[in-house]
Design an enzyme around this catalytic site. Structure first.
Site, mmCIF file in Angstrom:
data_model
loop_
_atom_site.group_PDB
_atom_site.id
_atom_site.type_symbol
_atom_site.label_atom_id
_atom_site.label_comp_id
_atom_site.label_asym_id
_atom_site.label_seq_id
_atom_site.Cartn_x
_atom_site.Cartn_y
_atom_site.Cartn_z
ATOM 1 N N GLU A 41 0.809 -1.265 -0.011
ATOM 2 C CA GLU A 41 0.019 -0.051 0.113
ATOM 3 C C GLU A 41 0.862 1.228 0.009
ATOM 4 O O GLU A 41 1.467 1.611 0.876
ATOM 5 C CB GLU A 41 -1.008 -0.166 1.366
ATOM 6 C CG GLU A 41 -1.808 1.310 1.343
ATOM 7 C CD GLU A 41 -2.451 1.447 2.685
ATOM 8 O OE1 GLU A 41 -2.656 2.534 3.161
ATOM 9 O OE2 GLU A 41 -2.913 0.464 3.371
ATOM 10 N N ARG A 45 1.546 10.367 0.361
ATOM 11 C CA ARG A 45 1.875 11.431 1.022
ATOM 12 C C ARG A 45 2.971 12.192 0.168
ATOM 13 O O ARG A 45 3.331 13.059 0.569
ATOM 14 C CB ARG A 45 2.311 10.879 2.231
ATOM 15 C CG ARG A 45 1.129 10.430 3.006
ATOM 16 C CD ARG A 45 1.646 9.813 4.552
ATOM 17 N NE ARG A 45 0.686 8.925 5.105
ATOM 18 C CZ ARG A 45 0.905 8.520 6.633
ATOM 19 N NH1 ARG A 45 2.097 8.742 7.202
ATOM 20 N NH2 ARG A 45 0.086 7.783 7.268
ATOM 21 N N THR A 69 -3.454 6.610 1.771
ATOM 22 C CA THR A 69 -3.797 8.005 2.206
ATOM 23 C C THR A 69 -4.366 8.891 0.817
ATOM 24 O O THR A 69 -3.770 9.937 0.669
ATOM 25 C CB THR A 69 -2.285 8.683 2.418
ATOM 26 O OG1 THR A 69 -1.767 7.500 3.327
ATOM 27 C CG2 THR A 69 -2.635 9.623 3.517
ATOM 28 N N LYS A 129 -10.980 -0.191 6.405
ATOM 29 C CA LYS A 129 -9.886 -0.014 7.129
ATOM 30 C C LYS A 129 -10.259 0.382 8.819
ATOM 31 O O LYS A 129 -11.149 1.114 8.810
ATOM 32 C CB LYS A 129 -9.001 1.050 6.450
ATOM 33 C CG LYS A 129 -7.498 1.513 7.266
ATOM 34 C CD LYS A 129 -6.765 2.443 6.269
ATOM 35 C CE LYS A 129 -5.614 2.686 7.224
ATOM 36 N NZ LYS A 129 -4.636 3.345 5.839
#
Length: 213
Positions: A41, A45, A69, A129
């Site tokens: 994953e 960012r 993210t 999640k």
């Protein structure tokens, strides 16, 4: 062909990766694959995320690589265009979830409250999640929150390591755990890919021992 959820369950651990330089993408993918966790994953960012996903997906087409993210639908498009096979968001963003569902893109939104879980279930999601896992109450919180939702599974991420992995993977509500302890940023920056492979192998063996023995 196994579904992404089935692949996650078999893996037990999904490496959560921050790549600051695209040059590290392929060596990292090699370390993950040879360590026994051909999955990543890649968090959005950094500016290198999209290109890193593209390099990994082209060099290791069988590897399960996705984007984490993800905060906007524009990032969804960029991630998928780069080769991401799934999308993970830190919180429950209805716009992102609905956008992914409309386009048949596997999406795993973060949910830490019954209200967020209810929105996910309403949309037909089977896996969400749970982030940040340890800070949000850990496995005890997941068990309590999951009770009314019999068919929902969780992917906890945040604060998980070899010390508490068994607590999570022993629970039938957990599909897999996201983890960064074996792929820490400084290890990637320092090119310690051999050590990453060793730690990935240890993580996979521990997950298999908990799940299958």
């Amino acid at each position: 062909m196994k579904t992404i959820e089935e692949q996650f369950q078999k893996l037990g651990v999904v490496p959560v990766v921050v790549l600051e330089d695209k040059k590290d993408a392929i060596p990292l993918a090699k370390a993950l694959s040879e360590g026994g966790l051909p999955c990543a994953e890649v968090t959005f960012r950094t500016d290198a995320a999209a290109e890193s996903i593209r390099l990994i997906s082209e060099t290791y087409p069988d590897m399960l690589v996705g984007a984490g993210t993800v905060l906007t639908t524009e990032q969804v498009d960029l991630a998928v265009k780069s080769g991401a096979k799934f999308i993970v968001s830190p919180g429950f963003d209805p716009e992102i979830v609905d956008y992914c569902l409309k386009k048949n893109i596997p999406v795993f939104p973060g949910c830490i409250s019954p209200s967020e879980v209810a929105q996910a279930v309403k949309r037909g999601l089977k896996v969400v999640k749970f982030f940040p896992a340890e800070q949000a109450g850990g496995i005890a919180m997941i068990k309590a929150m999951a009770a009314p939702y019999q068919n929902l599974k969780f992917m906890p991420t945040g604060g998980i390591n070899t010390g508490n992995l068994k607590d999570y993977l022993s629970c039938d509500k957990i599909l897999c755990c996201g983890g960064s302890w074996m792929v820490k940023g400084d290890m990637i920056r320092n090119g310690e890919f051999d050590q990453i492979q060793v730690m990935v192998k240890e993580a996979k063996e521990l997950a298999d021992e908990i799940r299958f023995k």
